[in-house]
Design a protein around this motif. Structure first.
Motif, short mmCIF file in Angstrom:
data_model
loop_
_atom_site.label_atom_id
_atom_site.label_comp_id
_atom_site.label_asym_id
_atom_site.label_seq_id
_atom_site.Cartn_x
_atom_site.Cartn_y
_atom_site.Cartn_z
N LEU A 220 13.42 -9.81 -10.43
CA LEU A 220 13.13 -10.10 -11.84
C LEU A 220 11.73 -9.61 -12.13
CD1 LEU A 220 14.28 -12.70 -14.07
CD2 LEU A 220 11.85 -12.85 -13.76
N SER A 221 11.57 -8.98 -13.28
CA SER A 221 10.27 -8.44 -13.60
C SER A 221 9.98 -8.71 -15.07
CB SER A 221 10.29 -6.94 -13.30
OG SER A 221 9.07 -6.38 -13.67
N ASP B 43 6.23 -10.01 -11.15
CA ASP B 43 7.41 -9.53 -10.43
C ASP B 43 7.87 -10.61 -9.48
OD1 ASP B 43 7.46 -7.05 -11.60
OD2 ASP B 43 6.27 -6.08 -10.03
N VAL B 44 9.16 -10.90 -9.50
CA VAL B 44 9.71 -11.84 -8.53
C VAL B 44 10.53 -11.01 -7.55
CG1 VAL B 44 11.07 -13.91 -8.17
CG2 VAL B 44 9.81 -13.61 -10.33
N MET B 45 10.09 -10.98 -6.29
CA MET B 45 10.75 -10.12 -5.31
C MET B 45 11.95 -10.84 -4.71
SD MET B 45 8.73 -7.73 -5.85
CE MET B 45 9.27 -6.46 -4.72
N GLY C 207 17.28 -4.80 -12.30
CA GLY C 207 17.30 -3.45 -12.83
C GLY C 207 17.79 -3.34 -14.27
N ARG C 208 18.13 -4.47 -14.88
CA ARG C 208 18.72 -4.41 -16.21
C ARG C 208 17.82 -5.14 -17.21
NH1 ARG C 208 24.83 -6.17 -17.32
NH2 ARG C 208 24.87 -5.53 -19.51
N GLN D 145 23.88 -15.78 -12.24
CA GLN D 145 22.98 -15.40 -11.15
C GLN D 145 21.60 -16.00 -11.28
OE1 GLN D 145 23.09 -11.26 -10.16
NE2 GLN D 145 25.02 -10.96 -11.24
N MET D 146 21.33 -16.65 -12.43
CA MET D 146 20.02 -17.26 -12.65
C MET D 146 20.23 -18.70 -13.05
SD MET D 146 18.42 -14.32 -15.14
CE MET D 146 19.69 -14.22 -16.37
N GLN D 147 19.87 -19.63 -12.19
CA GLN D 147 20.11 -21.03 -12.49
C GLN D 147 18.81 -21.80 -12.50
OE1 GLN D 147 23.12 -22.63 -13.21
NE2 GLN D 147 23.97 -20.56 -13.35
#
Ligand SMILES: Nc1ncnc2c1ncn2[C@@H]1O[C@H](COP(=O)(O)OP(=O)(O)OP(=O)(O)O)[C@@H](O)[C@H]1O
Ligand SMILES: Nc1ncnc2c1ncn2[C@@H]1O[C@H](COP(=O)(O)OP(=O)(O)OP(=O)(O)O)[C@@H](O)[C@H]1O
Ligand code: SF4
Ligand code: SF4
Ligand SMILES: [Mg+2]
Ligand SMILES: [Mg+2]
Lengths: 339, 342
Positions: free
Chosen positions: A21-22, A47-49, A86-87, A103-105
C-alpha cells in the motif's frame, strides 16, 4: 495457540521492493463551524511493505485513526493518492472497490462496540462470508462457512463452543480475539489495527500482542498497528512512524526510531514513557500541550514545544528527509547519535 | 511497631467491602490492610476490577450503595472512619482528605469558571474574602505549572485541555492543604508527555505541601517512577506490599512477577513473544477458597488450594507477599514465570 495454523492465503507475494500500500500526500480535513478547517491528516506519504508491521504512534488527536482509516478508504481522503497492490484506489467507486475491501480489514479498540450484541459469534463470523465471494469467485457454501468458523476460532485461540455464544458473555480480551477472527474471515492481506490492545489490562494485552505476532508469522499478514503505547509498538513493529499534528515527523526501523530518535519529539516521547524500573532518572518533561489541529503552528509544527527550536523553525517547515539507513525525519536540526 | 516510630497518617486494617446483588453478598474487597505515613506516596496497583477504586471509596466513606457491607478499621490521624457519620466525613473530606479522579470533568461543574469553583472550595473551609481566595487560587494554579494562571482561572472547564483540567483539579484538591490526597488513575486519560508533567507534580507535592498520596493506577511504570511503596491487589485481595524498589527488583508473589514480566520492555532486547499470564482474574463469586491466583499460577500446588487464602508473610524488610512459597522456602525462578495463553 496457533500451532495448528495453516496458511490461508497463497504463498505468492509481490517482490519485496513493491509496497503493498502506498499513500502520497494524503490529506483529510474536516470542515468546522465558522468556516474553520481541521487538518486531521496533513500531507502524509507512506509506503507499507508486504509482510511488515508498521507501527503508528503519536499523542491523542494527532491523526492516527484518521490516517489508518483513510489508508483503506474507510474514511474518504480529501486529497492525495492511495495505491493498493499496484492499483490506484483513491477514487474507485464502492462497487469496484468491494473485492479489494476483502484484502484490507480493520480491528478497532473498542471490542464491544464493534460486535453486534444481539448476534451470536458464529453469525458475526459468517456475515462477511455471506457478503463476499471466495477468492476464486464462487459463493461460500454453508459447509464451507461452518468449516471456516471453526478454523477461525482455532486461529485466535478460542474453542468452537464460542460460536454459539453472545458478545457479552466474553471478556474484553476474548472479544478482541473475536474481532480479530472476524477481520481474518476473508483472508485479508492487510490489517489496520487501531489501538487493538489499549483497552486491555497488561496481562491480557500481552496475550493479544502475542496473537497478533503469531498470526503475522503464520499467515504472512501485513499490519498497520496504531497505538499510543510505545512499548507495545516496539514489541510488534518492524518499522515505526511517529505522528505529530497530522504529519509524520519521523519514520524508520523500530530500533533506529525508538533508540536513536532523530526528531526532538520522538526523543521526548520515548523518554516520557514510564519505565517499570524504580529509581531511574527521568529527564525534564516536555512543556505544554499539543496545539490544536485547527490552528497548527506555522513553520515546524513542533516548534512551540521543541526544546531546541531556532528562529528558522518558526517560519520554515522541515520536509521529511532520509538521514540514515531506514530513517527519515522532518526536522532542521535532527539528533545525531554517535555509535 | 517500635514505640518511637511515628503513628501512620492512615492505618487500614482488614478492610472488607461486599455488595448485595440478587440476594447474594459479593465480596469485592477482602481484608485489605496497609498504612500510609506523612509525605509518603503509596501506589495501589491491580488489574481492572481488582477493587482499587472500591477500596479508595470505602476508606473515604463514599460508598452508599444500599446493602453494602463494610467492615474493618480505617484510622485517619487516630480517628476511626468506618462508621463515622456522613456530616463529619464530609467535613474531613473537604479539609484533611482530598480526592482526584481520572476524569476531571466530573470534579468541575461546566457552568462556572474553574477559578470560581476553586475559590468556593477555599471559602467553604476558611474565613477569607473572595479576593484573598482568588489570589490563593492563582498561586495554586501557578504551582501546578499552569501557564498564565490568572487567565486560566477565568476559563470554563471545557475551554481547557485535558492536561490543564487535570492540573486545575489537583489545584482544587490541594486548596485546603489536605494531609492525604487520594488520586484514582489521575493520568490514565492523558498523553505520555503530559502524564510525565503531572507525575513530576505529584512527586513534588510532599515537599511543597507535605501531603501523603495514595496513587491508584494499573500502570506499573507509573508506580515505579512515583511511589515509595507499592501495594498489589489481585481479585480483591492483597497479593504483595513493600518498598517499590524491592517489589520490582525481587517480587515475592508470582502474580507480581508475572505481571512485571508481561510488560513489553522499552529498552534492551525484544522478546520474541511476551511472557503473558494465561486466563483472567476470577470474578469475586468465582474466587477460589484458597489462593485467588492459583488457576493462573505456574507454581500452584496442593498447599495453595484449601481455604483460607495464604496470609501475608515477610519476604524482605517491610516487604510481604500473600503466597505459600516463601514459607516453603521456594524461590521464584524467572524462567518459569508467566506461561502463555492456551
Ligand atoms: N468526524 C470528525 N469531525 C471533526 N473532527 C474530527 C473527526 N474525526 C476526527 N477529528 C479530529 O481529527 C483529529 C485527529 O483525530 P484522530 O481520531 O485521527 O486522532 P488519533 O491520533 O487517533 O487520536 P486518539 O489517540 O485520541 O485516538 C482530532 O483533532 C479529532 O478531533
Ligand atoms: N456499587 C457497586 N455494586 C456492585 N459491585 C460493584 C460496585 N462498585 C464496584 N463493584 C464491583 O467491584 C469490583 C471492583 O471494582 P473497582 O471499581 O474497585 O475496580 P478497579 O480496580 O478500580 O478497576 P478499574 O481499573 O477498572 O478502575 C468490580 O467487579 C465492580 O464491578
Ligand atoms: S525543525 Fe526546529 S522546531 Fe522543529 S523539531 Fe526540528 S529543531 Fe525543533
Ligand atoms: S499461593 Fe500458590 S498459587 Fe498462590 S501465588 Fe503462591 S504459589 Fe501461586
Ligand atoms: Mg485514535
Ligand atoms: Mg477504578
Amino acid at each position: 495457540m496457533t500451532g495448528q495454523a495453516v496458511p490461508l492465503m497463497p504463498e505468492t507475494r509481490p517482490a519485496a521492493a513493491t509496497p503493498l500500500l502506498s499513500a502520497t500526500d494524503l490529506r483529510k480535513t474536516y470542515a468546522l463551524p465558522h468556516g474553520r478547517t481541521l487538518h486531521a491528516v496533513d500531507g502524509v506519504s507512506i509506503d507499507v511493505m508486504p509482510g511488515e508491521v508498521l507501527g503508528l504512534v503519536g499523542e491523542s488527536g494527532c491523526g492516527k485513526s484518521t490516517l489508518g482509516r483513510s489508508l483503506i478508504r474507510l474514511a474518504e481522503p480529501s486529497s492525495g493518492r492511495i495505491v493498493f497492490d499496484g492499483r490506484d484506489i483513491t477514487t474507485l467507486p464502492e462497487r469496484t472497490l468491494r473485492p479489494l475491501r476483502q484484502q484490507m480489514q480493520m480491528v478497532f479498540q473498542d471490542s464491544y462496540a464493534s460486535l453486534n450484541p444481539r448476534r451470536r459469534i458464529g453469525d458475526l463470523l459468517a456475515e462477511p462470508l455471506r457478503v463476499h465471494k471466495k477468492p476464486g469467485g464462487q459463493k461460500w457454501t454453508s459447509a464451507a462457512i461452518a468449516a471456516r468458523q471453526t478454523e477461525l476460532m482455532d486461529l485466535v485461540g478460542l474453542g468452537h463452543q464460542a460460536l454459539e455464544r453472545y458478545p457479552h458473555e466474553f471478556s474484553g480480551g476474548q472479544r478482541q480475539r473475536i474481532n480479530i477472527a472476524r477481520a481474518l474471515a476473508l483472508s485479508p492481506r492487510l490489517i489496520v489495527a487501531d489501538e487493538p490492545v489499549s483497552a486491555l489490562d497488561v496481562s491480557v494485552q500481552a496475550q493479544i500482542v502475542n496473537l497478533f505476532a503469531d498470526l503475522q508469522d503464520h499467515l504472512g499478514l501485513t499490519y498497520v498497528f496504531v497505538a499510543h503505547d510505545l512499548a507495545v509498538v516496539r514489541q510488534i513493529s518492524t518499522r515505526v512512524a511517529v505522528m505529530y499534528l497530522g504529519a509524520i515527523v519521523e519514520i524508520g526501523e523500530t530500533d533506529a526510531v525508538l533508540h536513536r530518535p532523530a526528531h526532538p519529539y520522538t526523543l521526548a516521547l520515548t523518554q516520557a514513557v514510564p519505565r517499570p524500573v524504580p529509581g531511574e532518572h527521568r529527564p525534564t518533561p516536555l512543556r505544554g500541550d499539543v496545539p490544536s489541529p485547527i490552528s497548527r503552528p506555522a513553520g515546524c509544527r513542533f516548534h512551540t514545544r521543541c526544546p531546541i527550536a531556532q528562529d528558522r523553525c518558526k517560519v520554515e517547515e522541515p520536509a521529511l528527509r532520509t538521514i540514515g539507513p531506514g530513517q527519515d525525519v522532518a526536522c532542521h536540526y535532527p539528533n545525531h547519535w554517535a555509535d | 511497631m517500635p514505640s518511637n516510630a511515628p503513628a501512620p497518617l492512615l492505618d487500614v486494617r482488614e478492610l472488607s467491602v461486599s455488595f448485595r446483588s440478587r440476594g447474594r453478598m459479593i465480596p469485592v474487597v477482602e481484608r485489605v490492610s496497609f498504612t500510609l505515613h506523612e509525605g509518603e506516596i503509596l501506589g495501589l496497583v491491580g488489574e481492572s476490577g481488582s477493587g482499587k477504586s472500591v477500596t479508595a471509596m470505602a476508606l473515604m466513606g463514599l460508598i452508599d450503595t444500599p446493602g453494602v457491607q463494610i467492615s474493618g478499621s480505617v484510622l485517619f490521624q487516630g480517628h476511626e472512619l468506618v462508621g463515622m457519620g456522613q456530616r463529619q466525613l464530609r467535613r474531613l473530606r473537604g479539609s484533611r482528605i482530598a480526592m482526584i479522579f481520572q476524569d476531571p470533568m466530573t470534579a468541575f461543574t461546566p457552568v462556572y469558571t474553574v477559578g470560581w469553583q476553586i475559590d468556593e472550595q477555599i471559602l467553604a473551609h476558611e474565613r477569607v474574602s473572595r479576593k484573598q481566595a482568588r489570589a490563593r487560587t492563582i498561586t495554586l494554579l501557578g504551582d501546578m505549572g499552569v501557564p498564565d494562571p490568572a487567565r486560566t482561572a477565568d476559563s470554563y472547564p471545557h475551554q481547557l485541555s485535558g492536561g490543564m483540567r487535570q492540573r486545575a483539579m489537583i489545584a482544587m484538591a490541594l486548596s485546603c492543604n489536605p494531609a492525604l490526597l487520594i488520586a484514582d488513575e489521575p493520568t490514565t486519560a492523558l498523553d505520555v508527555t503530559v502524564q510525565a508533567q503531572i507525575l513530576d507534580l505529584m512527586r513534588n507535592l510532599r515537599t511543597t505541601y507535605g501531603s501523603a498520596v495514595l496513587l491508584i493506577t494499573h500502570d506499573m511504570g507509573v508506580v515505579a517512577e512515583t511511589c515509595d511503596n507499592t501495594f498489589v491487589l489481585y481479585s480483591g485481595r492483597m497479593a504483595e506490599t513493600g518498598p517499590t524498589s524491592a517489589v520490582f527488583a525481587r517480587p515475592g508473589h508470582p502474580y507480581t512477577a508475572a505481571l512485571l514480566a508481561s510488560i513489553p520492555p522499552m529498552d534492551g532486547p525484544r522478546p520474541h513473544r511476551l511472557p503473558a499470564i494465561a486466563g483472567l482474574p476470577p470474578a469475586p463469586l468465582e474466587r477460589p477458597a484458597g489462593c485467588a491466583f492459583a488457576p493462573r499460577c505456574s507454581y500452584a500446588h496442593a498447599a495453595c488450594l484449601p481455604a483460607p487464602p495464604p496470609a501475608l508473610v515477610r519476604v524482605g524488610t517491610a516487604h510481604q507477599a500473600a503466597c505459600v512459597l516463601p514459607l516453603e522456602g521456594t524461590p521464584l525462578t524467572p524462567s518459569v514465570m508467566g506461561r502463555d495463553a492456551a
